[in-house]
Motif scaffolding. Structure first.
Motif, PDB file in Angstrom:
ATOM      1  N   GLY A  24      19.383  19.697  22.636  1.00 42.79           N
ATOM      2  CA  GLY A  24      18.665  18.439  22.532  1.00 42.79           C
ATOM      3  C   GLY A  24      17.697  18.397  21.367  1.00 42.79           C
ATOM      4  N   PHE A  25      16.582  17.714  21.579  1.00 42.09           N
ATOM      5  CA  PHE A  25      15.666  17.410  20.483  1.00 42.09           C
ATOM      6  C   PHE A  25      14.246  17.927  20.689  1.00 42.09           C
ATOM      7  N   VAL A  26      14.002  18.676  21.743  1.00 39.37           N
ATOM      8  CA  VAL A  26      12.656  19.183  21.993  1.00 39.37           C
ATOM      9  C   VAL A  26      12.503  20.552  21.331  1.00 39.37           C
ATOM     10  N   GLU A  27      11.467  20.700  20.524  1.00 39.63           N
ATOM     11  CA  GLU A  27      11.218  21.975  19.850  1.00 39.63           C
ATOM     12  C   GLU A  27       9.759  22.373  20.052  1.00 39.63           C
ATOM     13  N   VAL A  28       9.502  23.665  19.926  1.00 40.57           N
ATOM     14  CA  VAL A  28       8.166  24.203  20.167  1.00 40.57           C
ATOM     15  C   VAL A  28       7.624  24.784  18.867  1.00 40.57           C
ATOM     16  N   ALA A  29       6.463  24.295  18.440  1.00 38.70           N
ATOM     17  CA  ALA A  29       5.826  24.794  17.225  1.00 38.70           C
ATOM     18  C   ALA A  29       5.300  26.209  17.456  1.00 38.70           C
ATOM     19  N   PRO A  30       5.167  26.996  16.400  1.00 38.63           N
ATOM     20  CA  PRO A  30       4.624  28.351  16.549  1.00 38.63           C
ATOM     21  C   PRO A  30       3.211  28.320  17.130  1.00 38.63           C
ATOM     22  N   LEU A  31       2.862  29.372  17.840  1.00 40.89           N
ATOM     23  CA  LEU A  31       1.504  29.515  18.379  1.00 40.89           C
ATOM     24  C   LEU A  31       0.610  30.041  17.263  1.00 40.89           C
ATOM     25  N   GLU A  32      -0.429  29.272  16.918  1.00 38.42           N
ATOM     26  CA  GLU A  32      -1.312  29.654  15.828  1.00 38.42           C
ATOM     27  C   GLU A  32      -2.767  29.432  16.224  1.00 38.42           C
ATOM     28  N   ALA A  33      -3.630  30.314  15.758  1.00 38.73           N
ATOM     29  CA  ALA A  33      -5.064  30.166  15.997  1.00 38.73           C
ATOM     30  C   ALA A  33      -5.664  29.413  14.816  1.00 38.73           C
ATOM     31  N   ILE A  34      -5.595  28.103  14.852  1.00 39.29           N
ATOM     32  CA  ILE A  34      -6.103  27.274  13.764  1.00 39.29           C
ATOM     33  C   ILE A  34      -6.998  26.183  14.341  1.00 39.29           C
ATOM     34  N   GLU A  35      -7.819  25.583  13.498  1.00 38.10           N
ATOM     35  CA  GLU A  35      -8.763  24.572  13.939  1.00 38.10           C
ATOM     36  C   GLU A  35      -8.196  23.162  13.881  1.00 38.10           C
ATOM     37  N   LYS A  36      -7.197  22.935  13.052  1.00 37.71           N
ATOM     38  CA  LYS A  36      -6.578  21.611  12.976  1.00 37.71           C
ATOM     39  C   LYS A  36      -5.168  21.738  12.427  1.00 37.71           C
ATOM     40  N   ARG A  37      -4.347  20.761  12.745  1.00 31.92           N
ATOM     41  CA  ARG A  37      -2.979  20.725  12.232  1.00 31.92           C
ATOM     42  C   ARG A  37      -2.635  19.279  11.918  1.00 31.92           C
ATOM     43  N   GLU A  38      -2.372  19.002  10.651  1.00 27.31           N
ATOM     44  CA  GLU A  38      -2.161  17.629  10.210  1.00 27.31           C
ATOM     45  C   GLU A  38      -0.906  17.003  10.815  1.00 27.31           C
ATOM     46  N   GLU A  39       0.078  17.814  11.197  1.00 27.21           N
ATOM     47  CA  GLU A  39       1.311  17.238  11.721  1.00 27.21           C
ATOM     48  C   GLU A  39       1.166  16.723  13.157  1.00 27.21           C
ATOM     49  N   ILE A  40      -0.005  16.939  13.785  1.00 22.28           N
ATOM     50  CA  ILE A  40      -0.231  16.284  15.075  1.00 22.28           C
ATOM     51  C   ILE A  40      -0.697  14.868  14.762  1.00 22.28           C
ATOM     52  N   ASP A  41       0.253  14.134  14.249  1.00 18.77           N
ATOM     53  CA  ASP A  41       0.082  12.761  13.794  1.00 18.77           C
ATOM     54  C   ASP A  41       1.105  11.941  14.564  1.00 18.77           C
ATOM     55  N   PRO A  42       0.697  10.921  15.296  1.00 18.10           N
ATOM     56  CA  PRO A  42       1.659  10.188  16.120  1.00 18.10           C
ATOM     57  C   PRO A  42       2.826   9.579  15.353  1.00 18.10           C
ATOM     58  N   GLN A  43       2.685   9.421  14.050  1.00 19.46           N
ATOM     59  CA  GLN A  43       3.743   8.772  13.279  1.00 19.46           C
ATOM     60  C   GLN A  43       4.674   9.744  12.548  1.00 19.46           C
ATOM     61  N   VAL A  44       4.437  11.045  12.695  1.00 22.52           N
ATOM     62  CA  VAL A  44       5.146  12.012  11.862  1.00 22.52           C
ATOM     63  C   VAL A  44       6.652  12.058  12.147  1.00 22.52           C
ATOM     64  N   PHE A  45       7.080  11.713  13.371  1.00 20.95           N
ATOM     65  CA  PHE A  45       8.501  11.771  13.699  1.00 20.95           C
ATOM     66  C   PHE A  45       9.122  10.377  13.868  1.00 20.95           C
ATOM     67  N   ASN A  46       8.454   9.369  13.331  1.00 20.14           N
ATOM     68  CA  ASN A  46       8.997   8.013  13.446  1.00 20.14           C
ATOM     69  C   ASN A  46      10.405   7.924  12.850  1.00 20.14           C
ATOM     70  N   GLY A  47      11.274   7.210  13.556  1.00 17.71           N
ATOM     71  CA  GLY A  47      12.648   7.050  13.106  1.00 17.71           C
ATOM     72  C   GLY A  47      13.556   8.197  13.483  1.00 17.71           C
ATOM     73  N   THR A  48      13.025   9.191  14.208  1.00 15.37           N
ATOM     74  CA  THR A  48      13.824  10.343  14.619  1.00 15.37           C
ATOM     75  C   THR A  48      13.775  10.485  16.142  1.00 15.37           C
ATOM     76  N   ASN A  49      14.530  11.449  16.643  1.00 10.96           N
ATOM     77  CA  ASN A  49      14.528  11.730  18.079  1.00 10.96           C
ATOM     78  C   ASN A  49      13.828  13.048  18.395  1.00 10.96           C
ATOM     79  N   THR A  50      13.160  13.622  17.410  1.00 11.25           N
ATOM     80  CA  THR A  50      12.486  14.904  17.604  1.00 11.25           C
ATOM     81  C   THR A  50      11.226  14.758  18.443  1.00 11.25           C
ATOM     82  N   MET A  51      11.031  15.701  19.353  1.00 10.01           N
ATOM     83  CA  MET A  51       9.763  15.869  20.060  1.00 10.01           C
ATOM     84  C   MET A  51       9.302  17.296  19.809  1.00 10.01           C
ATOM     85  N   ARG A  52       8.107  17.433  19.260  1.00 16.27           N
ATOM     86  CA  ARG A  52       7.582  18.774  18.987  1.00 16.27           C
ATOM     87  C   ARG A  52       6.386  19.043  19.890  1.00 16.27           C
TER      88      ARG A  52
END
Length: 316
Positions: A240-268
């Motif tokens: 399917g389309f569900v994927e898991v991002a790597p586990l990282e000790a970071i303070e922010k991640r720009e890709e946690i943007d609601p529009q980043v997967f627009n037009g696709t079926n990906t869920m991260r």
């Protein structure tokens, strides 16, 4: 073999996107109703009973009416409303929810397309309950934001008319009785409904759900690595389309943007944790009109047709 597909409610946002994705396919014959007859029961009944698969993109009451109009024993149905999502006679159309669910959908006559918000909540929580990392009676809060397209035509027109002056963050469902709660509870594995606080953003589409966890309330609190491993194991090897991002000790991640997967079926899915404080947050990022609506319907249609479930769908 060409499958006859009728989209009942094709003039709405979800229906239009489904039709757009299917129009170029040579394995599907789209059945269409005269626009002047969209509310004509006889005309709708004829097309519903002529279809191999009917996709209902209607309000709950109208979806139930459409199902009642099907008099044969052959037309299969994908319902995008919330009318049948917890009905035991319908298969829940979230293919990645378990190892067997894609096959369950493929064999079903009646499939209920998942709600947009519940998918992210279920995707992050269900593996934790199944692996006994969190008990089913654990109190859960969900914070989420979606583009205004999720509110239907009236909201779309209001936001587009207001343009840049529209509210950038509008919390709603503050009576805490959102219609998605029964679905979230049932398929996540919760004993009680979560406290769900959604919001609408001033953008068209895209979604983030966030589930904060106060793990210090548990006598045997799981680590961030254990939470992440449970998600990775749950979705590993699935088509399917569900994927898991790597586990990282970071303070922010720009890709946690609601529009980043627009037009696709990906869920991260993302896991962030502070083991010393015994706190974590689980994020799911996806398109509320893609994986959250029309994309999920196409995925389910493909499964019911016995073909590659990714056909006509894009990955982010």
């Amino acid at each position: 073999m060409t499958a006859r597909v009728f989209i009942d409610g094709e003039a709405g946002t979800t229906g239009l996107q489904i039709r757009e994705r299917l129009e170029a396919r040579d394995d599907i014959e789209l059945l269409s109703i005269d626009p002047s007859l969209r509310k004509d029961l006889k005309a709708r009944a004829e097309l519903l009973n002529a279809a191999d698969i009917a996709i209902l993109c209607l309000p709950d009451a109208a979806a139930k009416e459409s199902v009642s109009l099907i008099k044969n024993g052959t037309t299969r149905v994908i319902d995008a409303s919330s009318a049948y999502r917890i009905d035991e006679d319908w298969v829940y159309g979230f293919a990645e929810i378990s190892a067997a669910q894609a096959q369950n959908i493929a064999q079903a006559r009646f499939v209920s397309n998942p709600g947009c918000y519940p998918q992210g909540v279920i995707a992050t929580l269900r593996p934790l309950f199944e692996n006994l990392l969190i008990p089913a009676d654990f109190p859960i809060t969900v914070n989420a934001i979606s583009g205004y397209s999720g509110g239907g035509r009236t909201m779309i027109e209001a936001y587009e008319a207001a343009a840049g002056k529209a509210n950038a963050y509008m919390p709603y469902a503050l009576g805490f009785n959102h219609k998605h709660l029964p679905e979230m509870q049932k398929y996540s594995g919760l004993q009680t409904a979560p406290l769900f606080q959604p919001a609408v953003g001033n953008y068209a589409q895209g979604m983030v759900t966030a589930v904060p966890l106060q793990l210090s309330q548990l006598s045997n609190a799981p680590s961030g690595a254990e939470l992440h491993a449970a998600l990775e194991s749950h979705y590993a090897g699935r088509d399917g389309f569900v994927e898991v991002a790597p586990l990282e000790a970071i303070e922010k991640r720009e890709e946690i943007d609601p529009q980043v997967f627009n037009g696709t079926n990906t869920m991260r899915l993302h896991v962030f944790a502070n083991d010393a404080r015994q706190q974590a947050v689980l994020f799911a990022v996806y398109d509320n009109l893609g994986k959250g609506a029309s994309g999920a319907a196409i995925q389910n249609l493909n499964l019911m047709l016995g073909i590659d479930q990714t056909k006509s769908l894009q990955r982010g």
